[in-house]
Design an enzyme around this catalytic site. Structure first.
Site, PDB file in Angstrom:
ATOM      1  N   HIS A   1      54.014  54.463  51.663  1.00 24.68           N
ATOM      2  CA  HIS A   1      52.924  54.415  50.687  1.00 24.68           C
ATOM      3  C   HIS A   1      53.475  54.032  49.309  1.00 24.68           C
ATOM      4  O   HIS A   1      53.871  54.911  48.539  1.00 24.68           O
ATOM      5  CB  HIS A   1      52.234  55.778  50.587  1.00 24.68           C
TER       6      HIS A   1
ATOM      7  N   GLU B   1      51.947  53.266  46.772  1.00 22.56           N
ATOM      8  CA  GLU B   1      51.050  53.694  45.696  1.00 22.56           C
ATOM      9  C   GLU B   1      51.171  55.178  45.389  1.00 22.56           C
ATOM     10  O   GLU B   1      50.398  55.727  44.610  1.00 22.56           O
ATOM     11  CB  GLU B   1      49.594  53.387  46.079  1.00 22.56           C
TER      12      GLU B   1
ATOM     13  N   CYS C   1      51.315  51.336  55.782  1.00 16.32           N
ATOM     14  CA  CYS C   1      51.184  52.462  56.704  1.00 16.32           C
ATOM     15  C   CYS C   1      50.459  52.043  57.992  1.00 16.32           C
ATOM     16  O   CYS C   1      51.002  51.312  58.794  1.00 16.32           O
ATOM     17  CB  CYS C   1      50.492  53.627  56.002  1.00 16.32           C
TER      18      CYS C   1
END
Length: 389
Positions: free
Chosen positions: A356, A358, A264
């Site tokens: 992202h 995660e 990001c």
């Protein structure tokens, strides 16, 4: 600030800097808040959105019409607090219905002092932002609702624009902390906290890294003195063009041949460290359903994203780094608008993605990138051992 309840009749108004007004009901805390109006297209994961530090300074509109039914819990928080400047929903749930819920979303917003608004046509607001672009906005309720329309608009126009804004110091940890590796230890990764989420640290530790999370104001000298096996830049809010210190740090560590992975904001900063520019998107990418093409595999991944800036680089061909880091290629791009979604350095051990991987609420298509990072560190160590022999 006083609280509102489900179905509150307390009036509120969302005011955009172009003069657009949307009258509804207060949701969460009452009062006044200013920020950049953006929309998130995720149909689930509102607690992750609220606690994602990348949303600092922004009034977030949820495009999904019904918000709050699963309540909130301590386990799903992605950081220590709610970061959004304001919250906009169409229909707040009147009940909480989930066995994991510890409280209602409404109560959580009140406790955190987050001013929100409900019962407005969020589809109309979303279409307006898509057409006119993300812009400054304000939510006014309670005593601030009674201000004149002119006064409310003046306050919105006096708000801070996101362009040129550095928010890293607001969201970063003050003190460093370390999370131990799980399973077989691979090495130690230095993480620059620009607004990191809990899941990121968890997934790095699961890959065998001792994760040392550092404040955003550390120097390259300090990072290199730790002798890390790798460097990681997290997600975070703000304009990458206002983060020259982080770019300088990254350049120095890259020149020391330390493997790097950024997500990001960390992708934008890698782009700038390599010598390329960044620019502000009209309305950004926010939500958990963003399609991205991985050029190396031809695979389309559905990703979680939250960014308003992007790297300015053609998506085809190899490019020479103006800063002397060799060849660079765009590894991923958005299938919605062909925006750069990933960078791969071909002559140094560094890569990054704009999304992202995660994502706690899902999707998990890109979680394998943490494995790629681990493999990059192992390969670097293996090659170094071979050179020594």
């Amino acid at each position: 600030m006083s609280s509102s309840s489900f179905g509150s009749a307390t009036p509120a108004v969302l005011v955009l800097e172009d003069g657009s007004r949307y009258v509804g009901r207060a949701y969460g805390a009452t009062g006044k808040t200013l920020g950049e109006a953006v929309f998130s297209t995720g149909m689930t994961g509102y607690q992750e959105t609220l606690t994602d530090p990348s949303y600092a300074g922004q009034i977030v509109l949820m495009t999904a019409p019904h918000i709050g039914i699963t309540g909130v819990n301590d386990e799903d928080k992605e950081s220590r607090q709610i970061w959004v400047a304001g919250f906009v929903v169409r229909d707040p749930s009147r009940v909480v219905s989930n066995f994991r819920a510890q409280d209602s979303l409404d109560n959580d917003l009140v406790a955190s002092g987050v001013v929100g608004i409900s019962n407005i046509d969020t589809r109309a607001v979303t279409r307006h932002i898509r057409s006119a672009g993300a812009m400054r906005a304000g939510i006014f309720s309670g005593e601030f609702f009674d201000l004149s329309e002119g006064d409310q608009l003046d306050q919105v126009k006096q708000g801070v624009e996101m362009t040129g804004r550095n928010l890293s110091h607001d969201v970063s940890t003050i003190d460093p902390y370390e999370v131990q590796a799980e399973g077989e230890r691979i090495g130690r990764v230095a993480v620059l906290d620009l607004g990191i989420k809990t899941s990121t640290v968890k997934y790095l530790a699961e890959r065998g890294f001792d994760v040392l999370v550092l404040p955003q104001n550390v120097t390259a000298e300090h990072v290199l003195s730790l002798n890390p096996d790798a460097l990681f830049f997290s997600n975070g809010p703000g304009d990458p063009a206002a983060s020259d210190a982080h770019v300088t740090l990254l350049r120095e560590v890259l020149r020391a041949d330390v493997p790097y992975f950024g997500i990001c904001f960390g992708n934008q900063l890698l782009g700038r460290a390599l010598g390329f520019g960044t620019y502000k998107l009209p309305f950004g990418h926010r939500g958990i359903n963003q399609p991205v093409l991985d050029k190396a595999t031809g695979r389309v991944e559905i990703t979680s994203q939250n960014h308003g800036f992007a790297v300015d680089l053609p998506i085809e061909g190899d490019h020479q780094s103006p800063e002397g880091f060799g060849r660079v290629t765009v590894s991923h791009y958005s299938l919605n608008d062909q925006v750069v979604e990933g960078l791969a350095c071909l002559d140094i051990p560094a890569f990054s993605v704009q999304y992202h991987p995660e994502s706690a609420a899902g999707p998990h298509d890109a979680n394998h990138l943490f494995d790629r990072f681990r493999d990059l560190v192992i390969a670097k160590r293996t090659n170094a051992a071979g050179d020594d022999n």
